[in-house]
Design an enzyme around this catalytic site. Structure first.
Site, PDB file in Angstrom:
ATOM      1  N   CYS A 112       0.837  -1.205   0.000  1.00 56.73           N
ATOM      2  CA  CYS A 112       0.000   0.000   0.000  1.00 56.73           C
ATOM      3  C   CYS A 112       0.872   1.255   0.000  1.00 56.73           C
ATOM      4  O   CYS A 112       0.363   2.367   0.105  1.00 56.73           O
ATOM      5  CB  CYS A 112      -0.952   0.000   1.196  1.00 56.73           C
ATOM      6  SG  CYS A 112      -0.110  -0.053   2.785  1.00 56.73           S
ATOM      7  N   GLU A 152      -1.924   1.133  -4.580  1.00 54.39           N
ATOM      8  CA  GLU A 152      -1.704  -0.242  -4.138  1.00 54.39           C
ATOM      9  C   GLU A 152      -0.982  -0.942  -5.282  1.00 54.39           C
ATOM     10  O   GLU A 152      -1.438  -0.901  -6.429  1.00 54.39           O
ATOM     11  CB  GLU A 152      -3.043  -0.920  -3.846  1.00 54.39           C
ATOM     12  CG  GLU A 152      -2.922  -2.235  -3.130  1.00 54.39           C
ATOM     13  CD  GLU A 152      -3.106  -2.122  -1.619  1.00 54.39           C
ATOM     14  OE1 GLU A 152      -2.975  -3.144  -0.943  1.00 54.39           O
ATOM     15  OE2 GLU A 152      -3.370  -1.012  -1.115  1.00 54.39           O
TER      16      GLU A 152
END
Length: 369
Positions: free
Chosen positions: A327, A361
């Site tokens: 992330c 992401e």
């Protein structure tokens, strides 16, 4: 109503692609596979502060508010197109009902929502006061009214050193991944993937990367078993670690609900597991688990934003195949400085979990050189 720049979505996504491609360029990454998000109603959880406005009438009014990142000024939020349609319906419905009951509205300062594609929702009410039996009775009546309006809802009250759960503190999500359906128990106040549509895409990509794998899989930071349960079909056995007790309990439920019989979860941190594997110290939690019985040629990591610590990077490097979901591409690239010495990137992906923000992401599938 907060407007989303939907007409700019493709342009914003293209810019993210350029940024991630540039970040991965030093590691000879192949072209990105890009997974766009739905352009609205993609976020399955949201939290709002509450504003009590007593200027309008004697009873006062109640609003969801957020704060401008630049000016720090509060602004009223009646609809939130980033969040699921279920959250938006609940936002519009619950405030008038809360306002009717002083015991429910007084000193209420925040509402958190967690919704699912299976149309279940948790509403957490956070207070600056002690919650009494009177509050509990009123909250139970509120829950009945919301259920009569068609909501499959759980209500939780929180205050300092208090958590009152009227029925249960979880919802059960159903995700379609490829031609399979998976059940995932999601616990209030525990980590879950915020964008359900993109979560399904991440699971499909991870399954595709690891298809035809030999041996066993080790997963660090498994949460509620989101990835390990879906990936278990591709491996003889799966060993997964997670530190948070509620997530471990949810993972055990999810293993049973999805009839997965080759997945073992251990409650320990990635750092502790590294110590155990390296023989630095022994753990009672590993009693009855023979680490030598696992032939893990593949490791899966989905670490927090800080990435992998240096010892864990060294552990990860010992495996022939590495699946890394990140992330935070900045810390991913810091870890790749080391990992790329022994492994090459076979596949790379961008999952647009967080549209209209700079957050990305990323996923990389690495093989030993």
């Amino acid at each position: 109503m907060q407007q989303l720049p939907i007409e700019k979505y493709d342009e914003l996504l293209a810019e993210k692609c350029r940024k991630l491609t540039a970040l991965l360029a030093p590691f000879d990454a192949p072209a990105l596979t890009v997974f766009p998000s739905p352009t609205q109603h993609f976020r399955m959880r949201a939290e709002f502060r509450l504003w009590h406005d007593y200027s309008e009438n004697r009873g006062g009014n109640l609003y969801h508010i957020m704060f401008d990142k630049t000016t720090k000024q509060r602004y009223r939020v009646d609809q939130f197109p980033v969040a699921s349609q279920l959250i938006n319906r609940m936002m519009a419905t619950i405030l008038p009902l809360l306002k009717e009951q002083d015991v429910l509205s007084r000193k209420l300062f925040q509402i958190d929502y967690l919704s699912t594609l299976s149309e279940q929702i948790i509403v957490s009410l956070l207070y600056h006061k002690t919650l009494t039996d009177e509050w509990q009775e009123a909250a139970q009546a509120l829950k009945v009214r919301l259920r009569n309006l068609g909501f499959s809802v759980q209500i939780i009250g929180r205050a300092t050193k208090q958590k009152i759960c009227l029925d249960q503190d979880f919802v059960d999500e159903e995700l379609s991944v490829g031609d399979k359906k998976y059940v995932y128990r999601q616990v209030e106040n525990s980590f879950t993937q915020p964008n359900a549509a993109l979560n399904c895409k991440m699971l499909e990509w991870a399954i595709d990367c690891t298809r035809d794998s030999q041996g066993d899989l080790l997963e660090l930071y498994c949460g509620n078993g989101n990835f390990s349960i879906a990936l278990a079909q591709n491996f003889r056995k799966v060993l997964a670690t997670e530190i948070a007790k509620p997530s471990v309990a949810a993972a055990q439920f999810n293993i049973a609900a999805n009839q997965v019989d080759n997945l073992q979860i251990i409650r320990m941190s990635a750092e502790e597991f590294t110590q155990a594997v390296n023989g630095v110290r022994a753990f009672n939690r590993l009693k009855g688990i023979d680490l030598q019985a696992y032939e893990c040629h593949t490791i899966f990591v989905d670490p927090p934003r800080a990435g992998l610590d240096s010892d864990t990077v060294k552990l990860v490097q010992k495996y022939d195949r590495i699946l890394y979901i990140s992330c935070n591409p900045q810390t991913l690239c810091e870890n790749l400085q080391i990992l790329s010495q022994t492994h090459r990137i076979e596949r790379a992906a961008l999952f647009d979990q967080f549209p209209y923000t700079e957050h990305m992401e990323a996923g990389v599938w690495l093989m030993r050189k």
